[in-house]
Design a protein around this motif. Sequence first.
Motif, PDB file in Angstrom:
ATOM      1  N   ASN A  51     -61.805  21.599  60.568  1.00 45.44           N
ATOM      2  CA  ASN A  51     -62.568  20.351  60.633  1.00 45.44           C
ATOM      3  C   ASN A  51     -63.714  20.323  59.640  1.00 45.44           C
ATOM      4  N   THR A  52     -63.795  21.338  58.795  1.00 43.55           N
ATOM      5  CA  THR A  52     -64.929  21.419  57.889  1.00 43.55           C
ATOM      6  C   THR A  52     -64.521  20.939  56.504  1.00 43.55           C
ATOM      7  N   ALA A  53     -65.019  19.775  56.126  1.00 43.57           N
ATOM      8  CA  ALA A  53     -64.705  19.267  54.787  1.00 43.57           C
ATOM      9  C   ALA A  53     -65.559  20.009  53.772  1.00 43.57           C
ATOM     10  N   ARG A  54     -64.944  20.427  52.669  1.00 44.52           N
ATOM     11  CA  ARG A  54     -65.704  21.092  51.616  1.00 44.52           C
ATOM     12  C   ARG A  54     -66.330  20.014  50.723  1.00 44.52           C
ATOM     13  N   MET A  55     -67.627  20.143  50.460  1.00 44.00           N
ATOM     14  CA  MET A  55     -68.291  19.144  49.624  1.00 44.00           C
ATOM     15  C   MET A  55     -67.935  19.346  48.161  1.00 44.00           C
ATOM     16  N   THR A  56     -67.574  18.285  47.485  1.00 42.12           N
ATOM     17  CA  THR A  56     -67.268  18.361  46.063  1.00 42.12           C
ATOM     18  C   THR A  56     -68.376  17.658  45.284  1.00 42.12           C
ATOM     19  N   ASP A  57     -68.257  17.646  43.968  1.00 42.52           N
ATOM     20  CA  ASP A  57     -69.223  16.918  43.143  1.00 42.52           C
ATOM     21  C   ASP A  57     -68.711  15.528  42.799  1.00 42.52           C
ATOM     22  N   THR A  58     -67.730  15.072  43.574  1.00 44.33           N
ATOM     23  CA  THR A  58     -67.165  13.752  43.283  1.00 44.33           C
ATOM     24  C   THR A  58     -67.887  12.657  44.065  1.00 44.33           C
ATOM     25  N   ILE A  59     -68.226  11.610  43.343  1.00 37.88           N
ATOM     26  CA  ILE A  59     -68.875  10.447  43.949  1.00 37.88           C
ATOM     27  C   ILE A  59     -67.903   9.267  43.838  1.00 37.88           C
ATOM     28  N   PHE A  60     -67.514   8.728  44.987  1.00 38.69           N
ATOM     29  CA  PHE A  60     -66.638   7.559  44.987  1.00 38.69           C
ATOM     30  C   PHE A  60     -67.466   6.321  44.607  1.00 38.69           C
ATOM     31  N   VAL A  61     -66.874   5.461  43.794  1.00 32.24           N
ATOM     32  CA  VAL A  61     -67.523   4.194  43.441  1.00 32.24           C
ATOM     33  C   VAL A  61     -66.544   3.089  43.831  1.00 32.24           C
ATOM     34  N   LEU A  62     -66.845   2.416  44.935  1.00 29.89           N
ATOM     35  CA  LEU A  62     -65.894   1.465  45.517  1.00 29.89           C
ATOM     36  C   LEU A  62     -66.394   0.032  45.328  1.00 29.89           C
ATOM     37  N   ASN A  63     -65.512  -0.800  44.827  1.00 34.73           N
ATOM     38  CA  ASN A  63     -65.844  -2.193  44.509  1.00 34.73           C
ATOM     39  C   ASN A  63     -64.934  -3.137  45.282  1.00 34.73           C
ATOM     40  N   GLY A  64     -65.537  -4.171  45.849  1.00 36.40           N
ATOM     41  CA  GLY A  64     -64.798  -5.071  46.721  1.00 36.40           C
ATOM     42  C   GLY A  64     -64.264  -6.312  46.032  1.00 36.40           C
ATOM     43  N   PRO A  65     -63.961  -7.329  46.847  1.00 29.84           N
ATOM     44  CA  PRO A  65     -63.177  -8.472  46.389  1.00 29.84           C
ATOM     45  C   PRO A  65     -63.803  -9.264  45.248  1.00 29.84           C
ATOM     46  N   ASN A  66     -62.934  -9.633  44.344  1.00 29.45           N
ATOM     47  CA  ASN A  66     -63.232 -10.499  43.186  1.00 29.45           C
ATOM     48  C   ASN A  66     -63.999  -9.805  42.070  1.00 29.45           C
ATOM     49  N   LEU A  67     -64.406  -8.577  42.286  1.00 30.69           N
ATOM     50  CA  LEU A  67     -65.137  -7.886  41.208  1.00 30.69           C
ATOM     51  C   LEU A  67     -64.212  -7.564  40.034  1.00 30.69           C
ATOM     52  N   ASN A  68     -62.894  -7.646  40.253  1.00 25.67           N
ATOM     53  CA  ASN A  68     -61.949  -7.515  39.132  1.00 25.67           C
ATOM     54  C   ASN A  68     -62.076  -8.696  38.159  1.00 25.67           C
ATOM     55  N   LEU A  69     -62.749  -9.765  38.593  1.00 31.17           N
ATOM     56  CA  LEU A  69     -62.924 -10.948  37.726  1.00 31.17           C
ATOM     57  C   LEU A  69     -64.195 -10.885  36.886  1.00 31.17           C
ATOM     58  N   LEU A  70     -64.970  -9.837  37.052  1.00 31.87           N
ATOM     59  CA  LEU A  70     -66.237  -9.730  36.306  1.00 31.87           C
ATOM     60  C   LEU A  70     -66.013  -9.917  34.818  1.00 31.87           C
ATOM     61  N   GLY A  71     -66.969 -10.615  34.198  1.00 31.20           N
ATOM     62  CA  GLY A  71     -66.877 -10.813  32.750  1.00 31.20           C
ATOM     63  C   GLY A  71     -66.062 -12.020  32.362  1.00 31.20           C
ATOM     64  N   THR A  72     -65.379 -12.644  33.345  1.00 32.48           N
ATOM     65  CA  THR A  72     -64.525 -13.798  33.019  1.00 32.48           C
ATOM     66  C   THR A  72     -65.104 -15.099  33.535  1.00 32.48           C
ATOM     67  N   ARG A  73     -65.914 -15.039  34.598  1.00 33.87           N
ATOM     68  CA  ARG A  73     -66.489 -16.241  35.223  1.00 33.87           C
ATOM     69  C   ARG A  73     -67.935 -15.955  35.620  1.00 33.87           C
ATOM     70  N   GLU A  74     -68.704 -17.001  35.824  1.00 36.71           N
ATOM     71  CA  GLU A  74     -70.080 -16.925  36.326  1.00 36.71           C
ATOM     72  C   GLU A  74     -70.937 -15.884  35.600  1.00 36.71           C
ATOM     73  N   PRO A  75     -70.922 -15.895  34.239  1.00 27.14           N
ATOM     74  CA  PRO A  75     -71.724 -14.900  33.505  1.00 27.14           C
ATOM     75  C   PRO A  75     -73.220 -15.047  33.761  1.00 27.14           C
ATOM     76  N   GLU A  76     -73.642 -16.282  34.143  1.00 26.51           N
ATOM     77  CA  GLU A  76     -75.076 -16.506  34.397  1.00 26.51           C
ATOM     78  C   GLU A  76     -75.549 -15.726  35.627  1.00 26.51           C
ATOM     79  N   ILE A  77     -74.623 -15.388  36.519  1.00 21.84           N
ATOM     80  CA  ILE A  77     -74.998 -14.596  37.708  1.00 21.84           C
ATOM     81  C   ILE A  77     -74.658 -13.124  37.497  1.00 21.84           C
ATOM     82  N   TYR A  78     -73.452 -12.856  36.993  1.00 25.03           N
ATOM     83  CA  TYR A  78     -72.947 -11.483  36.991  1.00 25.03           C
ATOM     84  C   TYR A  78     -72.905 -10.836  35.601  1.00 25.03           C
ATOM     85  N   GLY A  79     -73.290 -11.588  34.555  1.00 29.78           N
ATOM     86  CA  GLY A  79     -73.276 -11.010  33.219  1.00 29.78           C
ATOM     87  C   GLY A  79     -71.893 -11.079  32.583  1.00 29.78           C
TER      88      GLY A  79
END
Length: 154
Positions: free
Chosen positions: A7-35
Amino acid sequence: MIGLGTNTARMTDTIFVLNGPNLNLLGTREPEIYGTDTLADIEAMLSEKAHELGVAIDFRQSNHEGVLVDWLHEARETGAKAILLNAAAYTHTSIALLDAIKAIGVPVIEVHLSDPSMREEFRHKSFVGMGAAGEVKGFGPRGYAVALEKAAAL
Ligand code: CA2
């Protein structure tokens, strides 16, 4: 040799970076809000930052709440050091994500490109924030790098 218990998880140096819905559209729409950076641009910038900090990142995006829950569980199972989570709109609605964050025992840093507290009322509540160890919001893509620094130092 002393082995790790089952039951003992070994700690790694990996950091998960998780992105949710619609963030795949970044850079294509609403640049005034999201760049104008795409999510791939953010991943490339963050990979460089991770290299400087001596950590690894596992960068992902999903439009599905249950997939994000599964990835939070996976972070615990694989012994990830921390998680950066931009849950996008699920930030403001998802008790399932809050329950998962509380269950996994891996520190989560909430990240947002914009500052939701400066936007519509319905974005002011954050279920993710109720379980998160910290938050970085309103600094655009640079916020991911700031959050990674915090996570690497944990
Ligand atoms: O500011 C953030 O990072 C947000 O998490 C972005 C979410 C929003 O629901 C949160 O309140 C704040 C929205 C992500 C949608 O991304 C788009 C990107 C380009 C075009 C349309 C949506």
